[in-house]
Design an enzyme around this catalytic site. Structure first.
Site, mmCIF file in Angstrom:
data_model
loop_
_atom_site.group_PDB
_atom_site.id
_atom_site.type_symbol
_atom_site.label_atom_id
_atom_site.label_comp_id
_atom_site.label_asym_id
_atom_site.label_seq_id
_atom_site.Cartn_x
_atom_site.Cartn_y
_atom_site.Cartn_z
ATOM 1 N N SER A 50 47.457 48.873 47.870
ATOM 2 C CA SER A 50 46.513 48.569 49.030
ATOM 3 C C SER A 50 47.201 48.741 50.107
ATOM 4 C CB SER A 50 46.196 47.560 48.811
ATOM 5 O OG SER A 50 45.449 46.742 49.369
ATOM 6 N N HIS A 82 44.033 51.987 48.797
ATOM 7 C CA HIS A 82 42.730 51.140 47.753
ATOM 8 C C HIS A 82 42.607 50.571 49.462
ATOM 9 C CE1 HIS A 82 40.238 47.703 47.008
ATOM 10 N NE2 HIS A 82 41.217 46.826 47.630
ATOM 11 N N ASP A 87 41.180 47.283 52.101
ATOM 12 C CA ASP A 87 40.682 46.360 52.031
ATOM 13 C C ASP A 87 39.671 45.954 53.613
ATOM 14 O OD1 ASP A 87 40.829 44.954 49.683
ATOM 15 O OD2 ASP A 87 43.171 45.029 50.713
ATOM 16 N N MET A 103 37.675 43.637 55.762
ATOM 17 C CA MET A 103 37.055 42.090 55.640
ATOM 18 C C MET A 103 35.848 41.479 57.060
ATOM 19 S SD MET A 103 40.742 40.262 54.915
ATOM 20 C CE MET A 103 42.121 40.976 53.731
ATOM 21 N N HIS A 129 36.947 49.413 49.829
ATOM 22 C CA HIS A 129 36.771 47.191 49.112
ATOM 23 C C HIS A 129 35.532 46.579 50.618
ATOM 24 C CE1 HIS A 129 38.326 43.491 47.146
ATOM 25 N NE2 HIS A 129 37.173 43.274 47.485
ATOM 26 N N MET A 132 34.491 43.320 51.838
ATOM 27 C CA MET A 132 34.866 41.899 51.125
ATOM 28 C C MET A 132 33.930 41.751 52.764
ATOM 29 S SD MET A 132 38.694 40.893 50.286
ATOM 30 C CE MET A 132 39.150 43.201 50.934
ATOM 31 N N MET A 149 38.454 39.759 41.060
ATOM 32 C CA MET A 149 39.306 39.273 42.142
ATOM 33 C C MET A 149 40.688 38.937 41.638
ATOM 34 S SD MET A 149 38.854 41.296 44.817
ATOM 35 C CE MET A 149 40.428 40.255 45.656
ATOM 36 N N GLY A 173 40.875 37.550 50.908
ATOM 37 C CA GLY A 173 41.618 37.699 52.357
ATOM 38 C C GLY A 173 42.801 37.508 52.402
ATOM 39 N N GLY A 176 46.494 38.893 51.509
ATOM 40 C CA GLY A 176 47.503 39.296 50.598
ATOM 41 C C GLY A 176 48.660 38.859 50.320
ATOM 42 N N ASP A 203 43.241 43.373 41.362
ATOM 43 C CA ASP A 203 43.160 43.231 42.716
ATOM 44 C C ASP A 203 43.782 41.942 43.010
ATOM 45 O OD1 ASP A 203 43.211 44.203 45.924
ATOM 46 O OD2 ASP A 203 41.409 43.952 45.861
ATOM 47 N N GLY A 204 44.963 41.820 43.027
ATOM 48 C CA GLY A 204 45.206 40.673 44.161
ATOM 49 C C GLY A 204 46.904 40.067 42.737
ATOM 50 N N GLY A 205 47.834 39.916 43.669
ATOM 51 C CA GLY A 205 48.474 39.083 42.698
ATOM 52 C C GLY A 205 49.281 40.831 42.110
ATOM 53 N N GLY A 257 49.367 45.839 46.614
ATOM 54 C CA GLY A 257 50.245 45.791 48.600
ATOM 55 C C GLY A 257 51.177 45.401 48.255
ATOM 56 N N SER A 258 51.097 43.967 48.135
ATOM 57 C CA SER A 258 52.603 43.681 48.349
ATOM 58 C C SER A 258 54.107 44.207 47.558
ATOM 59 C CB SER A 258 52.995 41.818 48.823
ATOM 60 O OG SER A 258 51.694 41.697 48.410
HETATM 61 C C1 DX5 Z 1 42.873 40.829 49.069
HETATM 62 C C2 DX5 Z 1 42.383 42.209 49.072
HETATM 63 C C3 DX5 Z 1 43.736 42.397 47.917
HETATM 64 C C4 DX5 Z 1 45.020 42.366 48.792
HETATM 65 C C5 DX5 Z 1 45.870 43.027 47.433
HETATM 66 O O1 DX5 Z 1 41.419 40.278 49.844
HETATM 67 O O2 DX5 Z 1 41.241 42.465 48.641
HETATM 68 O O3 DX5 Z 1 43.294 43.985 48.101
HETATM 69 O O4 DX5 Z 1 45.630 43.692 49.561
HETATM 70 O O5 DX5 Z 1 47.583 42.344 47.443
HETATM 71 P P1 DX5 Z 1 48.378 41.895 46.903
HETATM 72 O O6 DX5 Z 1 49.297 42.963 45.466
HETATM 73 O O7 DX5 Z 1 49.640 42.041 47.567
HETATM 74 O O8 DX5 Z 1 47.977 40.576 46.439
HETATM 75 ZN ZN ZN Z 2 40.914 44.852 47.926
#
Ligand code: DX5
Ligand code: ZN
Length: 219
Positions: free
Chosen positions: A9, A34, A36, A38, A68, A70, A139, A144, A146, A173-175, A195-196
């Site tokens: 991400s 990916h 994002d 927003m 994605h 949002m 999700m 919102g 990472g 997606d997320g964590g 992502g992170s």
């Molecule tokens: C959150 C995003 C995710 C985010 C994931 O709103 O939709 O795609 O970048 O980041 P990590 O992997 O750090 O949770």
């Molecule tokens: Zn995302």
């Protein structure tokens, strides 16, 4: 059986070197990028616009772009994102528009579509869309930002969607890191956004290979 795919991400990339980061993600052997998008009505943050999708296409034309949205009104921007280079576009079931129409519009524009739902939304909310989508995104954090922790309570929702849609792409997606990737894959996910975890790695290729391995073994 659906193939395991890994999607870094871009939200976790070094924004001072976005093109280099896109190249690094492609070179890692990941399956797609990916991105994002927003708006601050739908989530408490702002991120990228279509120009960043176009940058990704220019920088790494052969690396698919998964966008994605949002956004409260994704329907107003579909044409812009697909013409900027989105290969797949994900729309939240919680958006303030006709979601069936927006999903159909993505396909009419020539991209793949998917329906997304937030942690507080039950899996039942996306079941009516399964016949009109290429994929579902569960999700596993509140959208919102990472860097949040994976919400374990979402695992049964992954299993619920997988039971209802054995052959659709099912993304989380997320964590996501190697440990949570294994649990998500065991529940039925085949596309893992991270992502992170991935962008923090010195050797992203080794991390992508490792995540693919644990997820494949967990199924
Ligand atoms: C959150 C995003 C995710 C985010 C994931 O709103 O939709 O795609 O970048 O980041 P990590 O992997 O750090 O949770
Ligand atoms: Zn995302």
């Amino acid at each position: 059986m659906t193939k395991i795919e890994i999607l870094p991400s871009l939200l976790a990339a070094d924004f001072g070197a976005l093109a280099d980061e896109i190249r690094r993600a492609e070179a890692s052997g990941a399956d797609a990028l990916h991105i994002d998008i927003m708006d601050p009505h739908f989530v408490p943050n702002l991120s990228f616009g279509p120009d960043v999708v176009a940058l990704a296409r220019r920088t790494a034309p052969g690396f698919p772009r998964n966008v994605h949205l949002m956004m409260s009104r994704p329907d107003l921007y579909l044409e812009k994102f697909v013409s900027a280079g989105a290969d797949s576009v994900q729309i939240h079931v919680e958006a303030d528009c006709d979601v069936h129409d927006a999903l159909a519009c993505v396909r009419a524009l020539g991209a793949k579509n998917a329906i997304v739902f937030n942690p507080e939304t039950p899996a039942e909310a996306v079941l009516p869309y399964l016949g009109e989508v290429d994929g579902v995104l569960v999700m596993t954090v509140h959208p919102g930002y990472g860097g949040q922790a994976f919400i374990e309570e979402c695992l049964p929702k992954i299993a619920r969607v997988r039971a209802a849609a054995p052959s659709l792409d099912l993304m989380v997606d997320g964590g996501v890191n190697t440990a949570t990737a294994a649990r998500a894959a065991a529940a039925g996910a085949n596309q893992l956004v991270a992502g992170s975890y991935l962008f923090a790695q010195k050797d992203m290729a080794a991390a992508v290979a490792g995540m693919r391995e644990v997820a494949s073994c967990a199924r």
